[in-house]
Design a protein around this motif. Sequence first.
Motif, PDB file in Angstrom:
ATOM      1  N   ALA A   4      -6.375  -3.813  18.686  1.00  0.00           N
ATOM      2  CA  ALA A   4      -6.382  -4.137  17.252  1.00  0.00           C
ATOM      3  C   ALA A   4      -5.873  -5.539  16.941  1.00  0.00           C
ATOM      4  O   ALA A   4      -5.976  -5.988  15.797  1.00  0.00           O
ATOM      5  CB  ALA A   4      -5.535  -3.114  16.504  1.00  0.00           C
ATOM      6  N   SER A   5      -5.341  -6.223  17.947  1.00  0.00           N
ATOM      7  CA  SER A   5      -4.637  -7.476  17.673  1.00  0.00           C
ATOM      8  C   SER A   5      -5.543  -8.656  17.362  1.00  0.00           C
ATOM      9  O   SER A   5      -5.062  -9.716  16.981  1.00  0.00           O
ATOM     10  CB  SER A   5      -3.737  -7.824  18.873  1.00  0.00           C
ATOM     11  OG  SER A   5      -4.538  -8.017  20.018  1.00  0.00           O
ATOM     12  N   PHE A   6      -6.858  -8.498  17.510  1.00  0.00           N
ATOM     13  CA  PHE A   6      -7.767  -9.619  17.276  1.00  0.00           C
ATOM     14  C   PHE A   6      -8.192  -9.743  15.811  1.00  0.00           C
ATOM     15  O   PHE A   6      -8.905 -10.666  15.455  1.00  0.00           O
ATOM     16  CB  PHE A   6      -9.005  -9.485  18.175  1.00  0.00           C
ATOM     17  CG  PHE A   6      -8.683  -9.605  19.629  1.00  0.00           C
ATOM     18  CD1 PHE A   6      -8.589 -10.844  20.238  1.00  0.00           C
ATOM     19  CD2 PHE A   6      -8.443  -8.471  20.395  1.00  0.00           C
ATOM     20  CE1 PHE A   6      -8.285 -10.969  21.576  1.00  0.00           C
ATOM     21  CE2 PHE A   6      -8.135  -8.578  21.740  1.00  0.00           C
ATOM     22  CZ  PHE A   6      -8.043  -9.831  22.333  1.00  0.00           C
ATOM     23  N   ASN A   7      -7.805  -8.783  15.022  1.00  0.00           N
ATOM     24  CA  ASN A   7      -8.119  -8.838  13.593  1.00  0.00           C
ATOM     25  C   ASN A   7      -6.856  -8.510  12.808  1.00  0.00           C
ATOM     26  O   ASN A   7      -6.196  -7.501  13.096  1.00  0.00           O
ATOM     27  CB  ASN A   7      -9.233  -7.821  13.265  1.00  0.00           C
ATOM     28  CG  ASN A   7      -9.628  -7.855  11.797  1.00  0.00           C
ATOM     29  OD1 ASN A   7      -8.917  -7.332  10.947  1.00  0.00           O
ATOM     30  ND2 ASN A   7     -10.766  -8.464  11.510  1.00  0.00           N
ATOM     31  N   PHE A   8      -6.531  -9.336  11.818  1.00  0.00           N
ATOM     32  CA  PHE A   8      -5.270  -9.146  11.095  1.00  0.00           C
ATOM     33  C   PHE A   8      -5.194  -7.785  10.422  1.00  0.00           C
ATOM     34  O   PHE A   8      -4.161  -7.114  10.477  1.00  0.00           O
ATOM     35  CB  PHE A   8      -5.107 -10.260  10.050  1.00  0.00           C
ATOM     36  CG  PHE A   8      -3.929 -10.035   9.150  1.00  0.00           C
ATOM     37  CD1 PHE A   8      -2.632 -10.323   9.590  1.00  0.00           C
ATOM     38  CD2 PHE A   8      -4.096  -9.515   7.869  1.00  0.00           C
ATOM     39  CE1 PHE A   8      -1.537 -10.096   8.766  1.00  0.00           C
ATOM     40  CE2 PHE A   8      -3.000  -9.295   7.041  1.00  0.00           C
ATOM     41  CZ  PHE A   8      -1.723  -9.582   7.493  1.00  0.00           C
ATOM     42  N   TYR A   9      -6.297  -7.367   9.802  1.00  0.00           N
ATOM     43  CA  TYR A   9      -6.262  -6.122   9.021  1.00  0.00           C
ATOM     44  C   TYR A   9      -6.110  -4.894   9.929  1.00  0.00           C
ATOM     45  O   TYR A   9      -5.349  -3.977   9.627  1.00  0.00           O
ATOM     46  CB  TYR A   9      -7.527  -6.014   8.169  1.00  0.00           C
ATOM     47  CG  TYR A   9      -7.626  -7.125   7.142  1.00  0.00           C
ATOM     48  CD1 TYR A   9      -6.809  -7.131   6.022  1.00  0.00           C
ATOM     49  CD2 TYR A   9      -8.508  -8.175   7.323  1.00  0.00           C
ATOM     50  CE1 TYR A   9      -6.872  -8.167   5.084  1.00  0.00           C
ATOM     51  CE2 TYR A   9      -8.591  -9.214   6.398  1.00  0.00           C
ATOM     52  CZ  TYR A   9      -7.758  -9.198   5.281  1.00  0.00           C
ATOM     53  OH  TYR A   9      -7.825 -10.218   4.375  1.00  0.00           O
TER      54      TYR A   9
ATOM     55  N   ILE B 126       0.064  -1.273  12.971  1.00  0.00           N
ATOM     56  CA  ILE B 126       1.516  -1.425  12.886  1.00  0.00           C
ATOM     57  C   ILE B 126       2.097  -0.456  11.850  1.00  0.00           C
ATOM     58  O   ILE B 126       3.130   0.196  12.086  1.00  0.00           O
ATOM     59  CB  ILE B 126       1.885  -2.885  12.529  1.00  0.00           C
ATOM     60  CG1 ILE B 126       1.553  -3.803  13.707  1.00  0.00           C
ATOM     61  CG2 ILE B 126       3.372  -2.981  12.184  1.00  0.00           C
ATOM     62  CD1 ILE B 126       2.343  -3.509  14.970  1.00  0.00           C
ATOM     63  N   VAL B 127       1.430  -0.337  10.699  1.00  0.00           N
ATOM     64  CA  VAL B 127       1.886   0.608   9.673  1.00  0.00           C
ATOM     65  C   VAL B 127       1.853   2.036  10.219  1.00  0.00           C
ATOM     66  O   VAL B 127       2.793   2.826  10.000  1.00  0.00           O
ATOM     67  CB  VAL B 127       1.013   0.481   8.397  1.00  0.00           C
ATOM     68  CG1 VAL B 127       1.323   1.617   7.426  1.00  0.00           C
ATOM     69  CG2 VAL B 127       1.241  -0.859   7.734  1.00  0.00           C
ATOM     70  N   ALA B 128       0.779   2.370  10.938  1.00  0.00           N
ATOM     71  CA  ALA B 128       0.665   3.714  11.511  1.00  0.00           C
ATOM     72  C   ALA B 128       1.766   3.964  12.541  1.00  0.00           C
ATOM     73  O   ALA B 128       2.342   5.066  12.606  1.00  0.00           O
ATOM     74  CB  ALA B 128      -0.712   3.884  12.160  1.00  0.00           C
ATOM     75  N   ILE B 129       2.082   2.949  13.356  1.00  0.00           N
ATOM     76  CA  ILE B 129       3.146   3.086  14.360  1.00  0.00           C
ATOM     77  C   ILE B 129       4.495   3.333  13.684  1.00  0.00           C
ATOM     78  O   ILE B 129       5.268   4.208  14.105  1.00  0.00           O
ATOM     79  CB  ILE B 129       3.193   1.823  15.256  1.00  0.00           C
ATOM     80  CG1 ILE B 129       1.967   1.788  16.162  1.00  0.00           C
ATOM     81  CG2 ILE B 129       4.478   1.805  16.088  1.00  0.00           C
ATOM     82  CD1 ILE B 129       1.820   0.478  16.919  1.00  0.00           C
TER      83      ILE B 129
END
Length: 410
Positions: free
Chosen positions: A197-202, A208-211
């Motif tokens: 997921a790190s290649f797109n900001f959204y 990160i929110v889910a984590i």
Amino acid sequence: MSTEQKMKIFPGDALVIAAIMILALLGLAAIFSASHYGSSDAVSDNFSKQFYWMMIGIMIALAVILLPTRYLYLSAYWIYAFCIILLLMALVFSHGESIRRWLVIGGVRFQPSELAKVGTLLALSKYLSDEDRDLRRLKDILLAFAIVGFPCLLIFVEPDLGTSLVFLAFVLPILYWAGLPSFYAFAIVTPFLVMAASFNFYTFFVIIVAIVALSFYFKRGLAVSALLFGSSIIVGVITPLLWNRLHGYQKHRILTFLGIEADPYGLSYQVIQSKVAIGSGGFAGKGFLNGTQTQLRFLPAQHTDFVFSVIGEEFGFLGSFFVLALFLFIILRGIYVSAVVKNRFLSLLTFGAVIVLAFHIVVNTGMTVGIFPVTGLPLPFLSYGGSFMATCFLMAGFILHASFRRYQYF
């Protein structure tokens, strides 16, 4: 009471056997169609060789079914060690060759990596079925990963990326089946999700929110949640930096392998021809031996990795749906058996065999229609290949062995 008297065949087991035999016969038909006009004896002999290995596979499955469970359990680590030796022999005796996957012993050429799937499943099942095993202890988890990781690394070095992925695919599900706490499984999976997921900001923000939300859900304390959050941020920042250090051709190869970029004259060629073959089959197919993509050899590896495309072209949607329905039945039946069997070792072994078969089915059929990268994983019971055919029947033997003894504790 003898072991044979304790065995019981249930109606569902007979259906599993019938489904496996139908799949194997369909595979023979597809291989015959894909290779009967072969320009060399090696190609035209594919059908007879596959039939020969199917008979060997049936005998192996029968032997596994009849073998007392305690012999499987007691020999698990020895079989694992034997598989490791074979993998090392393949690397050593193929020195100088670019691909070191094969061994020839007694005139028989085979892939040790296929047998290593069986040996690793046996060893991991025995290890996790130990009463003293506690999957809340880091040491026990790391040892389980080491059992799987060592053969996986040797196979990766051969190099055989597709088969090495099979090992990574079954380790976490088996650990979870054995009692790995949900939070631990979540923590193991998290870095890989963050990397993707790190290649797109959204997408990175959503992950990160889910984590953070799941960290509070599992109630592991502020320190653990902060550690997980911090490590995820670091992984998310480092991954794009490492990616940008790659050369352009390296990025292209990875993106093409993942199916994100097209390479119509290279890696994407097989997928394009496969999609044409399956799409041209329509609802009922073109008929046996009448597939133009198959008979005119537009589709590479049509009797091995892309045999599902042959079925799709010549038997259409109905034939493809029938094959997938048989696979789904075998998988669901295997999960059911692993859930009801009383013996913990057999439960883990059966569940592992189901995961291996399911991973091959999902990845292989997915790559033939272009939704998964081309990894070289064959389709169970249908694709050409002696070592793989024997391994598939071994896995089926494990499922039936456990089902016949589902009420035995040992």
